[in-house]
Design a protein around this motif. Structure first.
Motif, PDB file in Angstrom:
ATOM      1  N   LYS A  18       0.921  -1.050  -0.085  1.00  0.00           N
ATOM      2  CA  LYS A  18       0.107   0.091   0.165  1.00  0.00           C
ATOM      3  C   LYS A  18       0.914   1.206   0.073  1.00  0.00           C
ATOM      4  N   PRO A  19       0.319   2.135  -0.829  1.00  0.00           N
ATOM      5  CA  PRO A  19       1.422   3.606  -0.510  1.00  0.00           C
ATOM      6  C   PRO A  19       1.542   4.290   0.838  1.00  0.00           C
ATOM      7  N   GLU A  20       0.764   3.920   1.723  1.00  0.00           N
ATOM      8  CA  GLU A  20       0.732   4.501   3.058  1.00  0.00           C
ATOM      9  C   GLU A  20       2.014   4.427   3.818  1.00  0.00           C
ATOM     10  N   GLN A  21       2.568   5.346   4.176  1.00  0.00           N
ATOM     11  CA  GLN A  21       3.792   5.201   5.147  1.00  0.00           C
ATOM     12  C   GLN A  21       3.600   4.563   6.283  1.00  0.00           C
ATOM     13  N   ILE A  22       4.663   3.725   6.752  1.00  0.00           N
ATOM     14  CA  ILE A  22       4.474   3.063   8.141  1.00  0.00           C
ATOM     15  C   ILE A  22       4.829   3.967   8.848  1.00  0.00           C
ATOM     16  N   LYS A  23       4.302   3.671  10.167  1.00  0.00           N
ATOM     17  CA  LYS A  23       4.429   4.637  11.443  1.00  0.00           C
ATOM     18  C   LYS A  23       5.979   4.610  11.937  1.00  0.00           C
ATOM     19  N   ASP A  24       6.458   5.717  12.538  1.00  0.00           N
ATOM     20  CA  ASP A  24       7.682   5.844  13.138  1.00  0.00           C
ATOM     21  C   ASP A  24       7.949   4.826  13.990  1.00  0.00           C
ATOM     22  N   GLU A  25       6.822   4.536  14.873  1.00  0.00           N
ATOM     23  CA  GLU A  25       7.133   3.630  16.049  1.00  0.00           C
ATOM     24  C   GLU A  25       7.235   2.008  15.389  1.00  0.00           C
ATOM     25  N   GLU A  26       6.693   1.670  14.141  1.00  0.00           N
ATOM     26  CA  GLU A  26       6.886   0.369  13.592  1.00  0.00           C
ATOM     27  C   GLU A  26       8.317   0.333  12.973  1.00  0.00           C
ATOM     28  N   LEU A  27       8.699   1.517  12.366  1.00  0.00           N
ATOM     29  CA  LEU A  27      10.279   1.700  11.988  1.00  0.00           C
ATOM     30  C   LEU A  27      11.028   1.314  12.838  1.00  0.00           C
ATOM     31  N   ASN A  28      10.857   2.153  14.150  1.00  0.00           N
ATOM     32  CA  ASN A  28      11.825   2.040  15.234  1.00  0.00           C
ATOM     33  C   ASN A  28      11.967   0.698  15.783  1.00  0.00           C
ATOM     34  N   VAL A  29      10.881  -0.383  16.004  1.00  0.00           N
ATOM     35  CA  VAL A  29      10.934  -1.641  16.432  1.00  0.00           C
ATOM     36  C   VAL A  29      11.756  -2.348  15.546  1.00  0.00           C
ATOM     37  N   VAL A  30      11.605  -2.134  13.940  1.00  0.00           N
ATOM     38  CA  VAL A  30      12.325  -2.789  12.978  1.00  0.00           C
ATOM     39  C   VAL A  30      13.982  -2.407  13.108  1.00  0.00           C
ATOM     40  N   GLN A  52      13.012   7.225   3.122  1.00  0.00           N
ATOM     41  CA  GLN A  52      11.289   7.430   2.845  1.00  0.00           C
ATOM     42  C   GLN A  52      10.959   8.571   1.955  1.00  0.00           C
ATOM     43  N   ASN A  53      11.976   9.284   1.731  1.00  0.00           N
ATOM     44  CA  ASN A  53      11.695  10.443   0.656  1.00  0.00           C
ATOM     45  C   ASN A  53      11.377   9.756  -0.671  1.00  0.00           C
ATOM     46  N   LYS A  54      10.504  10.382  -1.175  1.00  0.00           N
ATOM     47  CA  LYS A  54       9.990   9.849  -2.742  1.00  0.00           C
ATOM     48  C   LYS A  54      11.090  10.013  -3.865  1.00  0.00           C
ATOM     49  N   LYS A  55      11.679  11.252  -3.842  1.00  0.00           N
ATOM     50  CA  LYS A  55      12.622  11.548  -4.757  1.00  0.00           C
ATOM     51  C   LYS A  55      13.885  10.516  -4.650  1.00  0.00           C
ATOM     52  N   ALA A  56      14.388  10.263  -3.373  1.00  0.00           N
ATOM     53  CA  ALA A  56      15.447   9.559  -2.871  1.00  0.00           C
ATOM     54  C   ALA A  56      14.956   8.038  -3.486  1.00  0.00           C
ATOM     55  N   ILE A  57      13.816   7.444  -3.011  1.00  0.00           N
ATOM     56  CA  ILE A  57      13.426   6.459  -3.445  1.00  0.00           C
ATOM     57  C   ILE A  57      13.547   6.100  -4.869  1.00  0.00           C
ATOM     58  N   GLU A  58      13.117   7.166  -5.688  1.00  0.00           N
ATOM     59  CA  GLU A  58      12.916   6.996  -7.259  1.00  0.00           C
ATOM     60  C   GLU A  58      14.341   7.031  -7.694  1.00  0.00           C
ATOM     61  N   TYR A  76      11.875  -2.255  -6.170  1.00  0.00           N
ATOM     62  CA  TYR A  76      11.340  -1.892  -4.460  1.00  0.00           C
ATOM     63  C   TYR A  76      10.255  -2.208  -4.284  1.00  0.00           C
ATOM     64  N   TYR A  77       9.376  -2.868  -5.386  1.00  0.00           N
ATOM     65  CA  TYR A  77       7.919  -3.025  -5.261  1.00  0.00           C
ATOM     66  C   TYR A  77       7.097  -1.997  -4.760  1.00  0.00           C
ATOM     67  N   GLY A  78       7.372  -0.603  -4.989  1.00  0.00           N
ATOM     68  CA  GLY A  78       6.509   0.246  -4.550  1.00  0.00           C
ATOM     69  C   GLY A  78       6.387   0.464  -2.942  1.00  0.00           C
ATOM     70  N   ALA A  79       7.358  -0.021  -1.968  1.00  0.00           N
ATOM     71  CA  ALA A  79       7.652  -0.035  -0.703  1.00  0.00           C
ATOM     72  C   ALA A  79       7.771   1.272  -0.435  1.00  0.00           C
ATOM     73  N   PRO A  80       7.162   1.864   0.639  1.00  0.00           N
ATOM     74  CA  PRO A  80       7.160   3.186   1.188  1.00  0.00           C
ATOM     75  C   PRO A  80       8.527   3.640   1.793  1.00  0.00           C
ATOM     76  N   THR A  81       8.972   2.487   2.357  1.00  0.00           N
ATOM     77  CA  THR A  81      10.194   2.536   3.389  1.00  0.00           C
ATOM     78  C   THR A  81      11.256   1.606   2.780  1.00  0.00           C
ATOM     79  N   ILE A  82      12.280   1.887   2.641  1.00  0.00           N
ATOM     80  CA  ILE A  82      13.697   1.238   2.405  1.00  0.00           C
ATOM     81  C   ILE A  82      14.883   1.295   3.288  1.00  0.00           C
TER      82      ILE A  82
END
Length: 174
Positions: A18-30, A52-58, A76-82
């Motif tokens: 999904k295009p929705e960005q993950i929550k910071d709390e989830e990112l921090n757990v990972v 997470q910046n779209k231009k950097a991801i591109e 990266y299959y459209g993932a919003p976080t790399i």
């Protein structure tokens, strides 16, 4: 079944997000799970670069696609976080350290409901002049080797089924 074993047996690579960005709390757990992965001599050689910046991801998507010679794919299959995972070459076991950190991150992601997938070609990307310049732009100094990327997001697909395990996976010597 124990929750940890359940995660280890059921996590699968997700290739639609999904295009929705993950929550910071989830990112921090990972990220925390990655930080606490074992490392040779406890040298902790892994480095995590969260994009997470779209231009950097591109940009990194084009770099990764160029390694395989395909301009028309999103590696990266459209993932919003790399999370680009590199490792300090001066340490004793940099690739091994970063690899187990990646493993911890995938399992942590699954355990909190995120999808993830290992993406290759990080090594080739950051061996290139473009990759070295990008690291410099991001303030990364040192001699690093790219190991892999952990993509994260909310799955936009059914959980894949496990492929059958191969025969003769284990040799017992007692």
């Amino acid at each position: 079944m124990n929750e940890t074993i359940n995660t280890l047996l059921n996590r699968r690579s997700i290739r639609k997000y999904k295009p929705e960005q993950i929550k910071d709390e989830e990112l921090n757990v990972v990220l925390e799970a990655g930080k606490y992965a074992p490392s040779g001599g406890n040298q902790q050689s892994a480095l995590f670069i969260v994009v997470q910046n779209k231009k950097a991801i591109e940009k990194i998507s084009k770099m990764n696609a160029a390694v395989i010679g395909k301009d028309d794919v999103d590696p990266y299959y459209g993932a919003p976080t790399i999370i680009l995972v590199l490792a300090d070459k001066s340490k004793a076991t940099p690739v091994e350290d970063a690899s187990i950190a990646l493993g911890n991150m995938y399992n942590a992601a699954y355990s909190i409901g995120l999808g993830s997938c290992w993406i290759h070609r990080t090594k080739q990307m950051f061996e290139s002049e473009e990759g070295k310049a990008l690291l410099k732009e991001w303030g990364v100094e040192g001699d690093y080797v790219g190991v892999g990327s952990c993509i994260l997001g909310y799955p936009d697909c059914e959980q894949p089924k496990a492929a059958p395990r191969k025969d003769n996976f284990v040799v017992m010597v007692k």
